[in-house]
Design a protein around this motif. Structure first.
Motif: not given
Length: 912
Positions: A140-159
């Motif tokens: 998640v830290m790598a996600f925040e640094e590289v592509c925080p705008e790609r919120i679609d990557l979080i959808h299926k992993n949210y729960r």
């Protein structure tokens, strides 16, 4: 030396030489050193790239992780492809620690080469699907640094992230919570929107009764986030508590935000640094959520040992919490604080009294009288601050406080603080009509000392002179001209310009006559009373707990907290599909079991009257893996055939041998909905079948008969395909009772099972079987009698985690050419006489690994091919022999760690 802050870069060449050391402890120390100095000594670090690449294949997970960490610390563009390949390989590593290190390396590579963003996003997407808590925070830290705008990557992993949050390490929890806060602000509706609309309508209509709207129904995923973060308010880490507090403040309904108050008050017992950050956020929260901190008012009382910055923040909170019921208590506290020796703190207390008087009209007169008493204080700073605050309070009701203005006019002879003198002059000039006898005399005194005053005081003297000239020109005309003449030649150009400007406005001339008509409206216009507001009033537009909120300015890397959406986004994007092929349900009912949970009619105690009933119950209770009826029929047939073969064997044995020895065969498959902590992937329900292994396979001892009190357990890998699931490995487990009596005392006692584990009951023994044999797991068993408990486990050799595949010689060469470089491992060895020859090599290699022989035209080379059962990764093995017994072993595998472990096993088989 590094730990003490000393420079050890001169030792770099000497340390790098030890990077190839076989001692693990030395190698780890070298890697730690390289991480520190690799960026500074890039040229020398590049010389050891090949060593790091070998380290990526090391069986020790710490060495693999350290090698990747050093490789990503060398900031040289030329090795970007190598780093990219290493990160991709580490993202698929069987060790969660290595995958965590791969997530840490992603931001490093992105900062070195932003063009790799697309490839890194693919790795991030893969790691986000990881179900290991050790990896979650880092990816998640790598996600925040590289592509925080790609919120679609979080959808299926949210729960999944919400459910794993409680078990993630502390700093990972902070990162995930902050990310989920911004995610929730874009995917859910405002839970307070109905209340906000009612308040706006009430302000517009000024009506007491407002039509109530239907209550807002919160999204289940929104509620899931709030429910799973609430326990973290009890965390020992202040950053985690602060993260949860800001999440509740920004996301929770108003009725539920109060739960964070107690946790934040608890943090105020921590170090002063933690207190400072917490109080900054509490000061912001207490403006809009005053009610939740009112029960803890005494927790914000100031101690004598508190630093000044903590005292000021506590004053801010106390002022925000002040109301008609507690103001008397707070003012008594303030009276005590004024006696402090800390001048800055005293000044802040006086300002707090002024704010309380402004916000609560009932105590305004009381506060004014108290501040007037401070004017006789011996300390000039206390008097000066009191004058400034009194000036602001008098602007609200000047006509009722002319006596106070007169009293302050007398202080001009004693007060020397420029700001206080300027405030008194402004008050006298603004309300000169209320003190017509005193104001001209004050101007006379100020004209005498004009040249010695500070600039701020000189400007107010000029203003006082202009206002008195317009209201009482007979007494002050000459004084005004005198002051303007002095200001005309002042050293400060601001004072000179102000004097010329005012002269043209107030002194009538032929050219400026028209302007002088408007001078009285300009200088004597009614001015609105100042509003004393908290400096934290508008800070809530920054995300609480962030550096930007602390500084009240946007810091680098800050991500703006999104506004609530007007319409609810589609919630189905968070639904994760479950494949039908992995769904299975165990349908054993309570009536089929005995009082202790064991089957009433086990196979080992078959009777003449219960045989048919048992077969029927087995068919009913057998779990279906596939959806078609044909598959279930085939499974039933295979089970009936295996049961018949067992009956034939039992008839051939004598009754005495039957008493001494009984066998049970079991195949372990993937269980359903399993989520054990050490597993990589979720796995489906266990299925039992009887499989007789063919061929001379190696047998392993699991439990010795002496240790097991007459019970011995052996197992071997049958190497036969399992029809319900071809991705599983079948294992034959044999239980032998060598005691004189039957093993009737074997039973399963109460045990604390891990989350997701279940108990499967066997005819004469109860086993805890629910772990698959895969690339990263082992099978656990628990056997117990009345006197002893036996905990045993099966850890499969890497060679048994493969299945043979057919491949031609040309296909072998083609695939081998694609698995070069980091995916190829070569070792030289010497074969003994008994191990020489094509037949001996083939027999020993196939015994060590479940591989198939690949046709080859040469007698000196033996080739083998297979693939891993779980992931389907290709495994190629070739052994080239010479006349003197020398040989070369080459293993090509997509999984570097599996290849390394397989090389060791084959080497051991060929040299024994």
């Amino acid at each position: 030396m590094i730990a003490r802050g000393k420079n050890a870069s001169d030792l770099f060449p000497a340390v790098v030489k030890n990077v190839a050391c076989k001692n693990i402890e030395v190698k780890k120390l070298v890697y730690v050193y390289l991480v520190r100095y690799a960026e500074e000594q890039q040229d020398l670090a590049l010389l050891s790239i090949s060593t790091f690449q070998r380290g990526l294949k090391d069986p020790n997970q710490l060495i693999r992780a350290s090698a990747l960490r050093v490789l990503s610390s060398i900031r040289v563009t030329i090795i970007v492809p190598i780093m990219m390949l290493a990160i991709k390989e580490a993202a698929s590593d069987m060790s969660p620690y290595v995958r965590k290190t791969a997530a840490h390396a992603i931001p490093k590579l992105y900062s070195l080469d932003p063009e790799q963003k697309d490839c890194l996003i693919e790795v991030i997407e893969k790691l986000l699907a990881d179900k290991t808590t050790l990896v979650a925070g880092s990816v998640v830290m790598a996600f925040e640094e590289v592509c925080p705008e790609r919120i679609d990557l979080i959808h299926k992993n949210y729960r999944k992230l919400c459910n794993l949050l409680i078990d993630v390490e502390e700093w990972g929890q902070v990162v995930i919570i902050n990310m989920l806060t911004r995610y929730a602000r874009t995917q859910f509706l405002n839970p307070n929107m109905n209340e906000d609309k009612e308040e706006k309508e009430k302000k517009k209509t000024e009506a007491t009764a407002v039509v109530k709207r239907k209550p807002y129904v919160m999204d289940p995923d929104h509620r899931l986030l709030l429910r799973n973060t609430k326990p973290l308010l009890q965390s020992r880490n202040a950053a985690v508590v602060m993260a949860v507090a800001q999440l509740y403040f920004h996301l929770a309904p108003k009725a539920e935000v109060g739960v964070i108050a107690k946790a934040l008050v608890r943090l105020m017992r921590s170090h002063s640094e933690v207190q400072y950050v917490v109080l900054q956020n509490v000061a912001t929260m207490s403006i809009k959520r005053r009610g939740m901190f009112e029960p803890y008012l005494k927790s914000f009382y100031i101690r004598s040992t508190d630093p000044t910055q903590i005292k000021v923040l506590k004053l801010e909170v106390l002022t925000n919490l002040a109301n008609e019921t507690n103001i008397s208590t707070i003012l008594r506290e303030f009276q005590t604080y004024i006696k402090s020796n800390d001048k800055d703190f005293v000044a802040a207390t006086i300002q707090a009294i002024g704010r309380c008087a402004t916000n609560i009209g009932e105590v305004r007169d009381t506060c004014l009288n108290g501040l007037v008493q401070l004017l006789s204080n011996r300390d000039e700073l206390v008097v000066a601050e009191s004058v400034v605050v009194i000036k602001k309070l008098l602007q609200m009701q000047p006509e009722q406080h002319s006596d106070i203005i007169k009293h302050m006019a007398k202080l001009t002879d004693n007060i020397q603080v420029p700001m206080a003198r300027a405030s008194i002059l402004w008050l006298i000039g603004e309300y000169c009509e209320h003190v017509p006898k005193i104001a001209p005399d004050v101007l006379r005194k100020m004209a005498k000392t004009f040249t010695n005053e500070e600039d701020i005081v000189k400007l107010q003297i000029i203003n006082l002179a202009a206002k008195l000239y317009l209201t009482n020109s007979k007494q002050t005309k000459l004084l005004t001209q005198y002051v303007l003449n002095l200001a005309k030649y002042d050293q400060n150009y601001d004072i000179r310009d102000r004097a010329r400007f005012i002269r043209q406005l107030i002194v009538p001339t032929d050219k400026s006559g028209a302007l002088s008509k408007y001078a009285k409206k300009l200088f004597l216009a009614l001015k609105p009373a100042p509003v004393l507001e908290s400096p934290f009033k508008d800070r809530d537009h920054f995300q609480l707990g962030s550096l930007s909120h602390l500084l009240n300015a946007k810091a680098g890397g800050y991500q703006v907290l999104p506004d609530w959406p007007e319409a609810a986004p589609d919630p189905s994007v968070r639904n994760v599909e479950v494949k039908e092929s992995v769904r299975a349900v165990e349908t054993v009912t309570a009536r089929d079991r005995g009082p202790l949970g064991a089957p009433q009619n086990p196979r080992g105690a078959r009777g003449q009257s219960s045989g048919e009933d048992e077969k029927k119950s087995e068919k009913k209770s057998k779990p279906r893996i596939g959806n078609s009826e044909s598959e279930s029929e085939e499974d039933d047939d295979s089970e009936s055939e295996s049961s018949e073969s067992e009956e034939e064997e039992s008839e051939e044995e004598s009754e005495e041998e039957t008493k001494k020895k009984k066998k049970v065969f079991a195949t372990i498959c993937k269980p359903a909905w399993l989520n054990m902590q050490f597993l990589l992937n979720p796995l489906p329900v266990s299925v039992l079948q009887t499989i007789i292994p063919s061929g001379n396979l190696k047998t392993y001892e699991l439990l010795h008969r002496i240790t097991g009190e007459g019970l011995s357990v052996e197992y071997c890998f049958s190497r036969q395909p399992f029809s319900p699931d071809p991705h599983m490995v079948a294992v034959k487990i044999q239980f032998t009772n060598s005691a004189t009596s039957e093993a009737k005392s074997l039973h399963m006692e109460d045990a604390k099972l891990q989350s997701g584990m279940r108990i499967k009951e066997f005819p004469e023994i109860v086993l805890l079987l629910y772990s698959p044999i895969s690339e990263s797991c082992h099978v656990l068993f628990l056997c117990s009698t009345h006197t002893r408990k036996f905990f045993v486990s099966i850890q499969p050799p890497v060679g048994e985690l493969m299945m043979p595949i057919f491949m031609t010689e040309n296909e072998f060469k083609k695939e081998q050419g694609q698995l070069m470089g980091m995916n190829e491992i070569t070792e030289k060895l010497t074969l003994e006489e008994k191990c020489q020859g094509e037949h001996a090599v083939v027999q020993r290699v196939t015994t060590a690994a479940n591989l198939s022989r690949v046709p080859c035209g040469s007698d000196k080379e033996c080739r083998f091919a297979g693939k891993t059962v779980t992931s389907g990764s290709l495994v190629l093995v070739s052994v080239v022999t010479k006349e003197d017994g020398a040989a070369q072993l080459t293993v090509n595998c997509e999984k570097m760690v599996i290849g390394t472990m397989l090389v060791k096993d084959i080497l051991q088989a060929l040299t024994q």
